[in-house]
Design a protein around this motif. Sequence first.
Motif, short mmCIF file in Angstrom:
data_model
loop_
_atom_site.label_atom_id
_atom_site.label_comp_id
_atom_site.label_asym_id
_atom_site.label_seq_id
_atom_site.Cartn_x
_atom_site.Cartn_y
_atom_site.Cartn_z
N LEU A 127 -4.85 4.12 9.15
CA LEU A 127 -6.17 3.08 8.70
C LEU A 127 -7.06 3.64 7.89
CD1 LEU A 127 -7.21 0.40 10.18
CD2 LEU A 127 -8.38 1.93 11.67
N ARG A 128 -7.43 2.69 6.94
CA ARG A 128 -8.39 2.99 6.14
C ARG A 128 -9.46 1.65 5.80
NH1 ARG A 128 -6.00 7.50 5.80
NH2 ARG A 128 -5.20 8.41 4.39
N GLU A 129 -10.63 1.94 5.39
CA GLU A 129 -11.36 0.82 5.12
C GLU A 129 -11.55 0.98 3.50
OE1 GLU A 129 -14.89 -0.05 7.25
OE2 GLU A 129 -13.76 0.29 9.23
N LEU A 130 -11.44 -0.03 2.79
CA LEU A 130 -11.50 0.14 1.30
C LEU A 130 -11.64 -1.16 0.66
CD1 LEU A 130 -10.60 2.14 -0.80
CD2 LEU A 130 -8.48 0.95 -0.67
N HIS A 131 -12.99 -1.37 -0.12
CA HIS A 131 -13.20 -2.47 -0.67
C HIS A 131 -13.42 -3.67 0.06
CE1 HIS A 131 -12.18 -0.17 -4.30
NE2 HIS A 131 -11.24 -0.19 -3.93
N GLY A 132 -14.09 -3.76 1.21
CA GLY A 132 -14.27 -4.80 2.10
C GLY A 132 -12.84 -5.01 3.24
N LEU A 133 -12.05 -4.03 2.98
CA LEU A 133 -10.65 -4.44 3.63
C LEU A 133 -10.26 -3.53 4.65
CD1 LEU A 133 -8.30 -5.60 0.84
CD2 LEU A 133 -9.37 -7.10 2.37
N GLN A 134 -9.80 -3.54 6.00
CA GLN A 134 -9.49 -2.63 6.40
C GLN A 134 -7.90 -2.69 6.74
OE1 GLN A 134 -9.98 -3.25 11.01
NE2 GLN A 134 -10.94 -1.33 10.97
N VAL A 135 -7.41 -1.49 6.20
CA VAL A 135 -5.89 -1.64 5.87
C VAL A 135 -5.11 -0.49 6.68
CG1 VAL A 135 -4.16 -1.07 4.09
CG2 VAL A 135 -6.44 -1.94 3.53
N ALA A 136 -4.18 -1.10 7.35
CA ALA A 136 -3.45 -0.11 8.23
C ALA A 136 -1.93 -0.09 7.92
CB ALA A 136 -3.36 -0.69 9.84
N VAL A 137 -1.29 0.86 8.24
CA VAL A 137 0.29 0.91 7.96
C VAL A 137 0.69 1.62 9.25
CG1 VAL A 137 2.12 2.11 6.86
CG2 VAL A 137 -0.06 1.25 5.54
N GLU A 138 1.71 0.80 9.98
CA GLU A 138 2.12 1.33 11.18
C GLU A 138 3.44 0.57 11.54
OE1 GLU A 138 0.00 -0.19 14.53
OE2 GLU A 138 -0.87 -1.92 13.50
N GLU A 139 4.20 1.19 12.53
CA GLU A 139 5.49 0.77 12.99
C GLU A 139 4.94 -0.39 14.01
OE1 GLU A 139 7.92 3.27 15.04
OE2 GLU A 139 9.67 2.69 14.31
N ARG A 140 5.83 -1.59 14.02
CA ARG A 140 5.54 -2.28 14.95
C ARG A 140 5.97 -2.31 16.29
NH1 ARG A 140 4.72 -7.60 12.45
NH2 ARG A 140 5.79 -8.58 14.27
N ARG A 141 5.04 -2.43 17.26
CA ARG A 141 5.38 -2.33 18.67
C ARG A 141 6.39 -3.08 19.25
NH1 ARG A 141 -0.35 -3.43 20.17
NH2 ARG A 141 -1.23 -2.06 18.82
N GLY A 142 7.28 -2.44 19.91
CA GLY A 142 8.57 -3.19 20.27
C GLY A 142 9.76 -3.64 19.49
N GLU A 143 9.72 -2.93 18.23
CA GLU A 143 10.40 -3.22 17.09
C GLU A 143 10.74 -1.92 16.24
OE1 GLU A 143 10.35 -6.84 14.58
OE2 GLU A 143 8.38 -7.17 15.88
N PRO A 144 11.50 -1.04 16.55
CA PRO A 144 11.59 0.41 16.28
C PRO A 144 12.20 0.15 14.73
CG PRO A 144 12.43 0.42 18.58
CD PRO A 144 12.20 -1.09 18.13
N GLY A 145 11.61 0.99 13.75
CA GLY A 145 12.31 0.74 12.39
C GLY A 145 11.48 -0.20 11.45
N ALA A 146 10.78 -0.94 12.25
CA ALA A 146 10.03 -2.13 11.64
C ALA A 146 8.62 -1.70 11.27
CB ALA A 146 9.98 -3.50 12.09
N TRP A 147 8.37 -1.62 10.07
CA TRP A 147 6.94 -1.34 9.50
C TRP A 147 6.01 -2.43 9.06
CZ3 TRP A 147 4.75 3.50 10.37
CH2 TRP A 147 5.69 4.50 10.78
N THR A 148 4.83 -2.25 9.02
CA THR A 148 3.92 -3.27 8.63
C THR A 148 2.70 -2.76 7.95
OG1 THR A 148 2.74 -5.32 9.25
CG2 THR A 148 2.68 -3.66 10.70
#
Length: 70
Positions: free
Chosen positions: A11-32
Amino acid sequence: MQNQTHSVKTLRELHGLQVAVEERRGEPGAWTVEAIDISGDGDIYQALFYGPDAEKRAHEYARFKYGSDY
């Protein structure tokens, strides 16, 4: 075989955006990659990655789109 990290959230805050990279809960192998406009109306932008190298591609997209180290 690559050792995959599950449910990791970057998770990062950058230029007024909060950006997250994570694996989706309940969906192994699916990233958002999700960006929330915290300085405006709260708009949410999301990109989903499935299939081979989904985690790697999600991090690459976040670096390209939002210009930070993910």
